[in-house]
Design a protein around this motif. Structure first.
Motif, PDB file in Angstrom:
ATOM      1  N   PHE A 107       0.806  -1.221   0.000  1.00 45.79           N
ATOM      2  CA  PHE A 107       0.000   0.000   0.000  1.00 45.79           C
ATOM      3  C   PHE A 107       0.840   1.273   0.000  1.00 45.79           C
ATOM      4  N   ASN A 108       2.118   1.160   0.366  1.00 42.25           N
ATOM      5  CA  ASN A 108       3.021   2.307   0.325  1.00 42.25           C
ATOM      6  C   ASN A 108       3.815   2.368  -0.976  1.00 42.25           C
ATOM      7  N   GLY A 109       3.433   1.557  -1.939  1.00 46.19           N
ATOM      8  CA  GLY A 109       4.065   1.600  -3.253  1.00 46.19           C
ATOM      9  C   GLY A 109       5.455   0.997  -3.305  1.00 46.19           C
ATOM     10  N   GLN A 110       5.822   0.189  -2.304  1.00 46.33           N
ATOM     11  CA  GLN A 110       7.132  -0.454  -2.288  1.00 46.33           C
ATOM     12  C   GLN A 110       7.095  -1.728  -3.132  1.00 46.33           C
ATOM     13  N   ILE A 111       8.227  -2.095  -3.663  1.00 42.29           N
ATOM     14  CA  ILE A 111       8.330  -3.360  -4.389  1.00 42.29           C
ATOM     15  C   ILE A 111       8.433  -4.460  -3.340  1.00 42.29           C
ATOM     16  N   ILE A 112       7.424  -5.306  -3.281  1.00 36.99           N
ATOM     17  CA  ILE A 112       7.354  -6.290  -2.203  1.00 36.99           C
ATOM     18  C   ILE A 112       8.335  -7.448  -2.378  1.00 36.99           C
ATOM     19  N   PHE A 113       8.980  -7.541  -3.524  1.00 37.88           N
ATOM     20  CA  PHE A 113       9.912  -8.631  -3.768  1.00 37.88           C
ATOM     21  C   PHE A 113      11.359  -8.242  -3.466  1.00 37.88           C
ATOM     22  N   GLU A 114      11.583  -7.003  -2.994  1.00 44.52           N
ATOM     23  CA  GLU A 114      12.924  -6.550  -2.648  1.00 44.52           C
ATOM     24  C   GLU A 114      13.166  -6.696  -1.154  1.00 44.52           C
ATOM     25  N   LEU A 163      -6.316  -9.427  20.992  1.00 40.95           N
ATOM     26  CA  LEU A 163      -5.291  -8.974  21.928  1.00 40.95           C
ATOM     27  C   LEU A 163      -3.922  -8.908  21.255  1.00 40.95           C
ATOM     28  N   GLU A 164      -3.603  -9.933  20.477  1.00 42.59           N
ATOM     29  CA  GLU A 164      -2.325  -9.954  19.749  1.00 42.59           C
ATOM     30  C   GLU A 164      -2.227  -8.760  18.802  1.00 42.59           C
ATOM     31  N   PHE A 165      -3.297  -8.479  18.095  1.00 42.15           N
ATOM     32  CA  PHE A 165      -3.315  -7.364  17.159  1.00 42.15           C
ATOM     33  C   PHE A 165      -3.138  -6.039  17.904  1.00 42.15           C
ATOM     34  N   LEU A 166      -3.801  -5.876  19.051  1.00 37.17           N
ATOM     35  CA  LEU A 166      -3.685  -4.646  19.832  1.00 37.17           C
ATOM     36  C   LEU A 166      -2.271  -4.453  20.385  1.00 37.17           C
ATOM     37  N   VAL A 167      -1.662  -5.527  20.859  1.00 36.07           N
ATOM     38  CA  VAL A 167      -0.275  -5.457  21.331  1.00 36.07           C
ATOM     39  C   VAL A 167       0.646  -5.073  20.177  1.00 36.07           C
ATOM     40  N   GLY A 168       0.417  -5.665  19.012  1.00 33.20           N
ATOM     41  CA  GLY A 168       1.215  -5.325  17.835  1.00 33.20           C
ATOM     42  C   GLY A 168       1.072  -3.867  17.449  1.00 33.20           C
ATOM     43  N   ILE A 169      -0.141  -3.347  17.497  1.00 34.53           N
ATOM     44  CA  ILE A 169      -0.364  -1.926  17.182  1.00 34.53           C
ATOM     45  C   ILE A 169       0.357  -1.045  18.197  1.00 34.53           C
ATOM     46  N   TRP A 170       0.257  -1.394  19.468  1.00 28.52           N
ATOM     47  CA  TRP A 170       0.931  -0.616  20.505  1.00 28.52           C
ATOM     48  C   TRP A 170       2.448  -0.613  20.289  1.00 28.52           C
ATOM     49  N   LEU A 171       3.018  -1.787  20.043  1.00 27.94           N
ATOM     50  CA  LEU A 171       4.455  -1.868  19.776  1.00 27.94           C
ATOM     51  C   LEU A 171       4.828  -1.063  18.541  1.00 27.94           C
ATOM     52  N   ASP A 172       4.001  -1.157  17.508  1.00 31.03           N
ATOM     53  CA  ASP A 172       4.248  -0.438  16.255  1.00 31.03           C
ATOM     54  C   ASP A 172       4.215   1.073  16.464  1.00 31.03           C
ATOM     55  N   GLN A 173       3.238   1.545  17.214  1.00 33.26           N
ATOM     56  CA  GLN A 173       3.029   2.978  17.362  1.00 33.26           C
ATOM     57  C   GLN A 173       3.878   3.618  18.465  1.00 33.26           C
ATOM     58  N   LYS A 174       4.187   2.876  19.519  1.00 35.35           N
ATOM     59  CA  LYS A 174       4.840   3.471  20.695  1.00 35.35           C
ATOM     60  C   LYS A 174       6.304   3.093  20.876  1.00 35.35           C
ATOM     61  N   ILE A 175       6.723   1.976  20.336  1.00 31.26           N
ATOM     62  CA  ILE A 175       8.059   1.468  20.631  1.00 31.26           C
ATOM     63  C   ILE A 175       8.948   1.397  19.391  1.00 31.26           C
ATOM     64  N   ALA A 176       8.450   0.796  18.335  1.00 33.63           N
ATOM     65  CA  ALA A 176       9.269   0.497  17.149  1.00 33.63           C
ATOM     66  C   ALA A 176       9.620   1.758  16.366  1.00 33.63           C
ATOM     67  N   LEU A 177      10.705   1.664  15.595  1.00 34.46           N
ATOM     68  CA  LEU A 177      11.026   2.707  14.625  1.00 34.46           C
ATOM     69  C   LEU A 177       9.811   2.873  13.720  1.00 34.46           C
ATOM     70  N   PRO A 178       9.380   4.092  13.458  1.00 36.50           N
ATOM     71  CA  PRO A 178       8.187   4.274  12.601  1.00 36.50           C
ATOM     72  C   PRO A 178       8.354   3.574  11.254  1.00 36.50           C
ATOM     73  N   PHE A 179       7.256   2.985  10.787  1.00 33.32           N
ATOM     74  CA  PHE A 179       7.270   2.229   9.545  1.00 33.32           C
ATOM     75  C   PHE A 179       7.798   3.078   8.387  1.00 33.32           C
ATOM     76  N   GLU A 180       7.385   4.323   8.328  1.00 36.06           N
ATOM     77  CA  GLU A 180       7.786   5.207   7.230  1.00 36.06           C
ATOM     78  C   GLU A 180       9.295   5.398   7.190  1.00 36.06           C
ATOM     79  N   LYS A 181       9.936   5.457   8.346  1.00 33.82           N
ATOM     80  CA  LYS A 181      11.400   5.616   8.402  1.00 33.82           C
ATOM     81  C   LYS A 181      12.114   4.359   7.935  1.00 33.82           C
ATOM     82  N   SER A 182      11.466   3.203   8.070  1.00 39.03           N
ATOM     83  CA  SER A 182      12.101   1.968   7.645  1.00 39.03           C
ATOM     84  C   SER A 182      12.111   1.820   6.123  1.00 39.03           C
ATOM     85  N   LEU A 183      11.295   2.619   5.447  1.00 37.73           N
ATOM     86  CA  LEU A 183      11.214   2.544   3.986  1.00 37.73           C
ATOM     87  C   LEU A 183      12.341   3.301   3.309  1.00 37.73           C
ATOM     88  N   LYS A 184      13.064   4.090   4.059  1.00 37.43           N
ATOM     89  CA  LYS A 184      14.119   4.921   3.464  1.00 37.43           C
ATOM     90  C   LYS A 184      15.449   4.219   3.459  1.00 37.43           C
TER      91      LYS A 184
END
Length: 184
Positions: A107-114, A163-184
């Protein structure tokens, strides 16, 4: 089956995460499907000693693909669709990480095979978590899901997934490097 094999391969990018997770899955498989999976539990214990951070040996595509195929075989040998689904749910922390990452990249226009570093587990490491902490997180989630399913059966699977999905969202939003920064 092919998607599951590839997803397991995708997740083999941090010391101990796939070996530790598969060890737990094959332990569950040896209890509920066939005790012949114990040979893989023993093998993975020996491998995990050398694959734990800082790892001295790596699984590589051959190892993760083999374990993925063995996992698909476990699902097919489960004896019932209900049991196969429960085992799939137990392993869902890794599978959902891979699936959500794939969809986000698409959905972010990345090549998923790279090759990339956009998985939640990779972004947690980039945010300062150790490889060991991330592997323990995923293994702990798998163990907690397995224990919940063993104790309460099929009736709590939806609650577990939410519950697993909510924990994943929390980790994604509060702890992990933002997804957008990982695309660079």
């Amino acid at each position: 089956g092919t998607a599951i094999i590839n997803f397991i391969n995708f997740m083999d990018g941090s010391d101990g995460i796939v070996a530790g997770s598969m060890l737990l899955i094959f332990l569950i498989g040896s209890i509920f499907v066939a005790n012949s999976y114990l040979i893989f539990v023993g093998s993975l214990i020996g491998f995990l000693i050398w694959n734990w951070y800082p790892s001295k040996v790596f699984m590589g595509d051959g190892g993760s693909t083999f374990l993925g195929a063995l996992f698909v075989g476990l699902l097919f040998n489960a004896g019932s669709l209900n049991l196969a689904f429960q085992i799939l749910v137990i392993f869902s922390p890794l599978l959902i990480d891979a699936l959500i990452c794939l969809l986000r990249r698409l959905f972010n226009g990345q090549i998923i095979f790279e090759a990339h570093c956009s998985h939640l587990y990779q972004r947690l490491i980039k945010a300062g978590w150790s490889h060991s902490s991330v592997a323990i997180l995923y293994m702990g989630c798998i163990a907690a899901i397995a224990i919940t399913i063993i104790i309460s059966g099929f009736k709590n699977i939806l609650n577990i997934l939410i519950l697993e999905f909510l924990v994943g969202i929390w980790l994604d939003q509060k702890i992990a490097l933002p997804f957008e920064k990982s695309l660079k």
